[in-house]
Design a protein around this motif. Structure first.
Motif, PDB file in Angstrom:
ATOM      1  N   LEU A 162       0.833  -1.206   0.000  1.00 57.52           N
ATOM      2  CA  LEU A 162       0.000   0.000   0.000  1.00 57.52           C
ATOM      3  C   LEU A 162       0.868   1.256   0.000  1.00 57.52           C
ATOM      4  N   ALA A 163       1.925   1.217   0.818  1.00 57.03           N
ATOM      5  CA  ALA A 163       2.838   2.369   0.876  1.00 57.03           C
ATOM      6  C   ALA A 163       3.488   2.580  -0.497  1.00 57.03           C
ATOM      7  N   LEU A 164       3.871   1.471  -1.143  1.00 54.73           N
ATOM      8  CA  LEU A 164       4.468   1.564  -2.491  1.00 54.73           C
ATOM      9  C   LEU A 164       3.481   2.158  -3.490  1.00 54.73           C
ATOM     10  N   ALA A 165       2.222   1.714  -3.374  1.00 50.36           N
ATOM     11  CA  ALA A 165       1.187   2.209  -4.299  1.00 50.36           C
ATOM     12  C   ALA A 165       0.963   3.703  -4.095  1.00 50.36           C
ATOM     13  N   LEU A 166       0.884   4.129  -2.831  1.00 51.88           N
ATOM     14  CA  LEU A 166       0.666   5.556  -2.551  1.00 51.88           C
ATOM     15  C   LEU A 166       1.842   6.375  -3.063  1.00 51.88           C
ATOM     16  N   TRP A 167       3.027   5.826  -2.907  1.00 55.02           N
ATOM     17  CA  TRP A 167       4.222   6.511  -3.411  1.00 55.02           C
ATOM     18  C   TRP A 167       4.166   6.591  -4.937  1.00 55.02           C
ATOM     19  N   GLY A 168       3.785   5.472  -5.546  1.00 56.33           N
ATOM     20  CA  GLY A 168       3.710   5.427  -7.003  1.00 56.33           C
ATOM     21  C   GLY A 168       2.711   6.421  -7.574  1.00 56.33           C
ATOM     22  N   TYR A 169       1.629   6.649  -6.844  1.00 59.00           N
ATOM     23  CA  TYR A 169       0.596   7.558  -7.337  1.00 59.00           C
ATOM     24  C   TYR A 169       0.739   8.977  -6.782  1.00 59.00           C
ATOM     25  N   ASP A 170       1.802   9.227  -6.006  1.00 59.93           N
ATOM     26  CA  ASP A 170       2.041  10.581  -5.502  1.00 59.93           C
ATOM     27  C   ASP A 170       2.545  11.436  -6.667  1.00 59.93           C
ATOM     28  N   PRO A 171       1.836  12.530  -6.984  1.00 58.88           N
ATOM     29  CA  PRO A 171       2.244  13.326  -8.156  1.00 58.88           C
ATOM     30  C   PRO A 171       3.629  13.945  -8.002  1.00 58.88           C
ATOM     31  N   ALA A 172       4.102  14.090  -6.791  1.00 52.59           N
ATOM     32  CA  ALA A 172       5.399  14.738  -6.600  1.00 52.59           C
ATOM     33  C   ALA A 172       6.556  13.765  -6.706  1.00 52.59           C
ATOM     34  N   ARG A 173       6.329  12.489  -6.344  1.00 57.44           N
ATOM     35  CA  ARG A 173       7.460  11.578  -6.241  1.00 57.44           C
ATOM     36  C   ARG A 173       7.377  10.354  -7.141  1.00 57.44           C
ATOM     37  N   GLY A 174       6.161   9.890  -7.373  1.00 57.63           N
ATOM     38  CA  GLY A 174       6.030   8.568  -7.980  1.00 57.63           C
ATOM     39  C   GLY A 174       6.227   8.527  -9.476  1.00 57.63           C
ATOM     40  N   PHE A 175       6.070   7.328  -9.995  1.00 52.58           N
ATOM     41  CA  PHE A 175       6.275   7.083 -11.421  1.00 52.58           C
ATOM     42  C   PHE A 175       5.162   7.701 -12.260  1.00 52.58           C
ATOM     43  N   ILE A 176       3.985   7.898 -11.636  1.00 52.20           N
ATOM     44  CA  ILE A 176       2.821   8.335 -12.385  1.00 52.20           C
ATOM     45  C   ILE A 176       3.070   9.690 -13.037  1.00 52.20           C
ATOM     46  N   ARG A 177       3.976  10.483 -12.461  1.00 51.16           N
ATOM     47  CA  ARG A 177       4.193  11.836 -12.976  1.00 51.16           C
ATOM     48  C   ARG A 177       4.742  11.829 -14.398  1.00 51.16           C
ATOM     49  N   ARG A 178       5.352  10.728 -14.785  1.00 56.28           N
ATOM     50  CA  ARG A 178       5.928  10.695 -16.126  1.00 56.28           C
ATOM     51  C   ARG A 178       4.905  10.393 -17.216  1.00 56.28           C
ATOM     52  N   LYS A 179       3.721   9.942 -16.789  1.00 55.06           N
ATOM     53  CA  LYS A 179       2.839   9.451 -17.840  1.00 55.06           C
ATOM     54  C   LYS A 179       1.354   9.643 -17.569  1.00 55.06           C
ATOM     55  N   ALA A 180       0.968  10.389 -16.525  1.00 58.57           N
ATOM     56  CA  ALA A 180      -0.454  10.527 -16.197  1.00 58.57           C
ATOM     57  C   ALA A 180      -1.217  11.188 -17.335  1.00 58.57           C
TER      58      ALA A 180
ATOM     59  N   THR B 221      -4.117  20.865 -12.637  1.00 59.92           N
ATOM     60  CA  THR B 221      -5.053  19.893 -12.073  1.00 59.92           C
ATOM     61  C   THR B 221      -4.377  18.973 -11.055  1.00 59.92           C
ATOM     62  N   ARG B 222      -3.128  19.246 -10.751  1.00 57.55           N
ATOM     63  CA  ARG B 222      -2.343  18.502  -9.747  1.00 57.55           C
ATOM     64  C   ARG B 222      -2.092  17.042 -10.144  1.00 57.55           C
ATOM     65  N   LEU B 223      -2.162  16.751 -11.446  1.00 54.48           N
ATOM     66  CA  LEU B 223      -1.685  15.428 -11.873  1.00 54.48           C
ATOM     67  C   LEU B 223      -0.174  15.401 -11.725  1.00 54.48           C
ATOM     68  N   PHE B 224       0.457  16.553 -11.971  1.00 56.60           N
ATOM     69  CA  PHE B 224       1.881  16.734 -11.704  1.00 56.60           C
ATOM     70  C   PHE B 224       2.006  17.794 -10.619  1.00 56.60           C
ATOM     71  N   THR B 225       3.108  17.752  -9.906  1.00 58.86           N
ATOM     72  CA  THR B 225       3.414  18.863  -8.995  1.00 58.86           C
ATOM     73  C   THR B 225       4.844  19.311  -9.268  1.00 58.86           C
ATOM     74  N   THR B 226       5.102  20.557  -8.920  1.00 57.43           N
ATOM     75  CA  THR B 226       6.448  21.085  -9.072  1.00 57.43           C
ATOM     76  C   THR B 226       6.757  22.011  -7.902  1.00 57.43           C
ATOM     77  N   GLU B 227       8.008  22.101  -7.583  1.00 56.92           N
ATOM     78  CA  GLU B 227       8.389  23.031  -6.517  1.00 56.92           C
ATOM     79  C   GLU B 227       8.802  24.372  -7.096  1.00 56.92           C
ATOM     80  N   GLU B 228       8.840  24.434  -8.442  1.00 52.62           N
ATOM     81  CA  GLU B 228       9.235  25.694  -9.078  1.00 52.62           C
ATOM     82  C   GLU B 228       7.986  26.453  -9.506  1.00 52.62           C
ATOM     83  N   GLY B 229       7.585  27.416  -8.689  1.00 52.89           N
ATOM     84  CA  GLY B 229       6.446  28.246  -9.049  1.00 52.89           C
ATOM     85  C   GLY B 229       5.246  28.022  -8.164  1.00 52.89           C
ATOM     86  N   GLN B 230       4.204  28.799  -8.427  1.00 49.14           N
ATOM     87  CA  GLN B 230       3.020  28.772  -7.578  1.00 49.14           C
ATOM     88  C   GLN B 230       1.756  28.855  -8.441  1.00 49.14           C
TER      89      GLN B 230
END
Lengths: 267, 239
Positions: free
Chosen positions: A249-267, B50-59
């Motif tokens: 579950l922790a891995l899944a939450l990390w994966g779907y975290d927009p700031a850190r996870g893999f999902i940011r590359r392809k959402a 829409t917060r699908l991505f987040t960034t620390e650069e900007g607001q």
């Protein structure tokens, strides 16, 4: 609009209903989910009955037929395959764009992912009980209390395997890559477990394989279900299953975290 | 309070800079067109809004809510139509809308009233019971616009919503969203690469290679030149 407990529950109801509708629409999925374990039970087990001798091990109080032994493992198999199917539909949703709808909801993302998990678990449990009903008609009956006691075990196993599917869905870049999950996750997890043969039997063949089976979370999910089906409680199996579930579950939450996870590359 | 405010926003995919120090703000109730060629960074900007991505650069602030500090409040104020359809094609129009309403915590009679009103406004009430799969492209887009209005957002984000539609459907949808902005006071950010979707009175943001090149009223910016020529001159000069 989204404050309090009402809004999250409304979302939970909607997500479970949507997944249930999707499941009902896909009748062949329901049939496949039942046919797969039934083939193992009616064909594979019949063939192996003579080849595999089983000694008396808990929770069994007496000698049992091989068909009886593999029923809990096949319940686990249903949950495992359904969890991966749910993971596949998450990847499909992401490729088709409808995942964006979920992820841009103002409700907490962890809750939305939990809702998907709950939906997948509910569907798995329905399939397991349908399978147990057919097994009972075939003559493999559990104690009445076992059918009830199995429910919480199935929930825990469903959440753990569903969380694994969720974590995997955040790692898989494209739908086409999902075949790899079959080869590298489902089959090893299923065969390197106590679903088809007891661990002592595996130890006779290979100490290494026995040790791998012993740490496989699926083994513990199966043992949890096996004991529960006989009205017994297996604390170590519950502990392992819960611990694995928390990690996945922790891995899944990390994966779907927009700031850190893999999902940011392809959402 | 602004409807939508973006300050010094940057985003990179690895070493590739997709957005570079982008800043703009849109007043409540204003229609702004975000014009940029393919690959300009429009979809990346929408993913950040829409917060699908987040960034620390900007607001980013949406209706006064900082999306990094108050994500739930900010997302509750947004209605979004993505470039790629997000309808469940196997659900009916009405079920698609009620599913969305539930994701915003709206259910029961309240949801039904809002859904009926949204379908009525988009003139697709007669399609409510049809599966989304059976709708044509124009009606699917209308359904998505109806859906994004259900929770009464104050900011509408539309990422190339007319892609793949015929000329009549494009005009109908473009006119309708312009009217929504005027009559309902909705702040609209409409991303497109098609200049005929933009009116002279609209605010124009020209995005190219991740940078905001121009920000002003269309009529003032283009002068006597057609908007398409102005756009080509801008993006050609910057290329």
């Amino acid at each position: 609009m989204t404050g309090g407990i009402r809004a999250p529950l409304v979302a939970l109801g909607a997500i479970v209903t949507r997944e249930a509708l999707r499941f009902v629409r896909q009748r062949e999925r329901f049939l496949a989910a039942l046919v797969r374990p039934l083939v193992w039970l009616l064909v594979f087990a019949a063939g192996f009955r003579a080849a595999l001798g089983l000694s008396i091990t808990p929770p069994y109080q007496t000698y049992i037929q091989y068909e009886t032994y593999i029923v809990p493992g096949l319940c686990g198999m249903i949950i495992l395959f359904n969890s991966m199917q749910s993971s596949l539909s998450l990847v499909y949703d992401r490729e088709m764009g409808s995942m964006r709808l979920l992820l841009t909801s103002p409700l907490p993302r962890w809750w939305l992912l939990f809702c998907r998990l709950a939906a997948s678990t509910a569907i798995s449990i329905l399939q397991v009980y349908a399978f147990l009903a057919i097994a009972a008609l075939y003559g493999i009956k559990m104690p009445a209390v076992g059918y009830l006691a199995a429910l919480p075990a199935l929930v825990v196993a469903g959440i753990m395997l569903g969380a694994l599917g969720l974590a995997l869905s955040s790692l898989i870049k494209q739908l086409e890559n999902f075949a790899g999950v079959m080869n590298f996750v489902i089959f090893p997890m299923f065969f390197l477990s106590s679903a088809l043969y007891p661990l002592w039997k595996m130890a006779e063949s290979s100490k290494l394989l026995h040790d791998i089976c012993a740490v496989n979370p699926f083994t513990h999910a199966v043992e949890l279900i096996r004991f529960a089906l006989y009205g017994e409680f297996n604390a170590p199996a519950l502990g392992w299953t819960l611990l694995s579930g928390i990690v996945f579950l922790a891995l899944a939450l990390w994966g779907y975290d927009p700031a850190r996870g893999f999902i940011r590359r392809k959402a | 309070m602004t409807g939508l405010s973006v300050r010094n926003l940057s985003y990179s995919y690895g070493s590739k800079r997709a957005l570079d120090d982008v800043s703009f703000s849109i007043a409540p109730g204003a229609f702004s067109a975000l014009l940029g060629p393919n690959g300009a960074g429009k979809s990346t900007l929408f993913s950040l809004l829409t917060r699908l991505f987040t960034t620390e650069e900007g607001q980013i602030e949406i209706a006064g809510h900082d999306i990094s500090r108050e994500p739930r409040a900010a997302l509750a104020k947004i209605g979004v139509v993505f470039q790629q359809s997000t309808l469940d094609l196997d659900l009916t129009v009405k079920r698609n809308l009620s599913y969305f309403a539930a994701l915003h915590g709206i259910s029961g009679r309240d949801a039904r009233t809002r859904i009926d009103a949204a379908l009525e406004r988009l003139d697709i009430s007669d399609r409510a019971g049809e599966r989304a799969r059976d709708l044509n492209g124009g009606h699917r887009r209308r359904t998505e616009i109806a859906r994004c209005l259900i929770h009464s957002p104050s900011v509408l984000l539309l990422d190339e919503p007319t892609v793949g539609l015929d000329a009549a459907s494009r005009k109908a949808i473009t006119d309708y969203v312009h009217e929504l902005s005027r009559t309902d006071g909705l702040t609209v950010l409409w991303a497109t690469h098609l200049t005929d979707e933009i009116a002279d009175a609209d605010r124009l943001l020209v995005l190219h290679q991740g940078r905001l090149l121009q920000d002003g009223i269309v009529g003032d910016l283009r002068g006597a030149a057609p908007l398409s020529d102005y756009f080509l001159a801008q993006t050609g000069a910057a290329a």
